[in-house]
Design an enzyme around this catalytic site. Structure first.
Site, mmCIF file in Angstrom:
data_model
loop_
_atom_site.group_PDB
_atom_site.id
_atom_site.type_symbol
_atom_site.label_atom_id
_atom_site.label_comp_id
_atom_site.label_asym_id
_atom_site.label_seq_id
_atom_site.Cartn_x
_atom_site.Cartn_y
_atom_site.Cartn_z
ATOM 1 N N VAL A 136 4.245 -0.960 4.022
ATOM 2 C CA VAL A 136 2.872 -1.211 4.479
ATOM 3 C C VAL A 136 2.165 -2.053 3.420
ATOM 4 C CG1 VAL A 136 0.700 -0.157 5.233
ATOM 5 C CG2 VAL A 136 2.865 1.015 5.680
ATOM 6 N N ASP A 170 4.292 15.344 13.725
ATOM 7 C CA ASP A 170 4.611 15.253 12.296
ATOM 8 C C ASP A 170 3.320 15.338 11.486
ATOM 9 O OD1 ASP A 170 6.229 14.932 10.072
ATOM 10 O OD2 ASP A 170 6.147 12.741 10.133
ATOM 11 N N GLY A 191 7.412 3.772 3.774
ATOM 12 C CA GLY A 191 7.860 4.920 4.556
ATOM 13 C C GLY A 191 9.351 4.810 4.765
ATOM 14 N N LEU A 240 0.832 -1.214 0.000
ATOM 15 C CA LEU A 240 0.000 0.000 0.000
ATOM 16 C C LEU A 240 0.861 1.257 0.000
ATOM 17 C CD1 LEU A 240 -2.523 -1.117 2.783
ATOM 18 C CD2 LEU A 240 -2.976 -0.984 0.331
#
Ligand code: ATP
Length: 393
Positions: free
Chosen positions: A26, A173, A21, A18
């Site tokens: 993910v 963040d 990072g 998906l």
């Protein structure tokens, strides 16, 4: 050593990627257990790099032996003086997610954590699946976009932040790419996610401040490295400014200049762009972008603001130019994120020259390239790079 007895692959069928990072990949997961189609079966599985070699785990403190799920986080927490940057981020995310599960979940605007697994491949967070896409991606595709639509976005983020802040969790963040829609329905809730840099009272480390995107970083974080819930409100102010204009409030030739502008709270509403935007929206942005954090409204206070409630937000369609600028801003941001993710995940880019050429191909400004290069060099020196290539497909 504590052994994880359950296996992720026994409980979930792992499917497509998906997203990626800095330290994670993910994937979508489908529960093998659910029998009825109405069950919530699809999840997102975020796999984080394992910081300790499985054959050589650090000694676990007695309080870590509460459950299998706790072993990694507690161990890393205990030995945090020796852990590298990726370990700190990973430990942090797990601790914050645990606190969210205990104090905030379920919340319509905060991502939920269902389970944690640990095996030789890393730590796997089983998260609520958000299949509705990132905030700006959806907005630029909308046929109708008005202040009322932007206010609905701000309201949802403020609701999520209010719940987090009540539990003393600061996101640190907050940015549009960390806000995902749960599904593709028109009324889909917007979820705040990615707690890798967040802090809970018991665990904060200044090193995590290194990674925040400068566009959303508050003056107090830049000047004193001090971050509170009001710093999230600053980030929300920046998001709102972009939502209503298509460009960020602080634009400069160099990052250094941008930092100075942020610290001085030096931004303006250019007449040409902002003439169609309500005074109430501009006043709200000005209050969120106050240099003094004390003067910014809290998330809870924001929820009573007439513009956020929708009373003073304009209903008419926003200028097409704003949406088109938002589109370019979003596209540029995505390229930069792709460049960063590939640098993180590929050890061949460790040499500065290669790194520069990669980042250069993404049309970043020379100053941005220099800045990113020096960040990565610092991190590589700390020895994080050796296993980052594990995530290469
Ligand atoms: P970063 O380096 O940006 O901090 P990260 O390592 O913390 O990233 P995330 O931002 O959490 O990783 O996830 C990376 C990508 O994976 C996201 O941009 C998103 O596209 C996708 N993703 C993460 N969580 C989910 C989820 N729960 N549902 C759907 N997609 C997700």
């Amino acid at each position: 050593m504590i052994q994880e007895t359950r296996r992720l692959a026994d409980e979930y069928e792992i499917s497509e990627i998906l997203g990626r990072g800095g330290f994670s990949v993910v994937r979508k997961g489908i529960s093998r257990k659910s029998s009825s189609s109405s069950d919530k079966t699809d999840v997102a599985i975020k796999t984080l790099k394992r910081p300790f070699a499985p054959s050589n785990p650090p000694p676990l403190p007695p309080h870590a032996r509460r459950s299998d799920q706790n072993s990694f986080a507690a161990a890393a927490f205990q030995t945090r003086k020796q852990v590298s940057i990726s370990n700190v981020l990973l430990t942090n995310e797990i601790l914050v997610m645990r606190k969210i599960v205990e104090n905030v979940s379920p919340h319509p605007n905060v991502i939920d954590l269902y389970d944690v697994y640990e095996d030789e491949n890393g730590v796997h967070l089983v998260l609520e699946l958000c299949s509705g896409g990132e905030l700006f991606d959806r907005i630029v595709k909308q046929e109708r976009y008005s202040e009322v639509g932007a206010a609905a976005v701000v309201r949802q983020i403020a609701q999520g932040l209010a719940a987090l802040h009540r539990s003393n969790i600061v996101h640190r963040d907050l940015k549009p790419e960390n806000c995902l829609f749960l599904d593709n329905t028109v009324d889909s809730p917007l979820k705040i996610m990615d707690f890798g840099l967040s802090s809970v009272e018991e665990f904060t480390d200044p090193v995590v401040g290194l990674f925040g995107s400068i566009d959303y970083v508050s003056p107090e974080a830049l000047s004193q490295g001090q971050v509170t819930s009001k710093s999230d409100m600053w980030a929300l102010g920046v998001i709102l400014y972009i939502l209503l204009s298509g460009y960020p409030p602080f634009i400069a030739q160099s990052n250094r200049q941008k930092q100075q502008m942020i610290m001085a709270g030096e931004f303006s509403f250019y007449e040409k762009t902002w003439k169609g935007i309500s005074l109430s929206a501009k006043q709200l942005i000005s209050s969120l972008l106050k240099v003094d954090p004390e003067k910014r409204p809290s998330a809870q206070e924001l929820l009573d603001h007439p513009w956020v409630v929708g009373l003073s937000a304009r209903e008419d369609q926003m200028d097409a130019e704003i949406v088109s600028r938002l589109q370019s801003f979003n596209a540029r941001r995505k390229l930069r994120a792709a460049a960063i993710a590939s640098v993180w995940t590929s050890s061949i880019f460790l040499r500065t020259k290669k790194l520069k050429s990669l980042l250069g191909s993404y049309d970043l400004k020379p100053d941005e390239i220099k800045n990113l290069s020096s960040h990565f060099k610092k991190i590589c020196v700390k020895g994080d790079n050796a296993t980052l290539s594990e995530f290469e497909e």
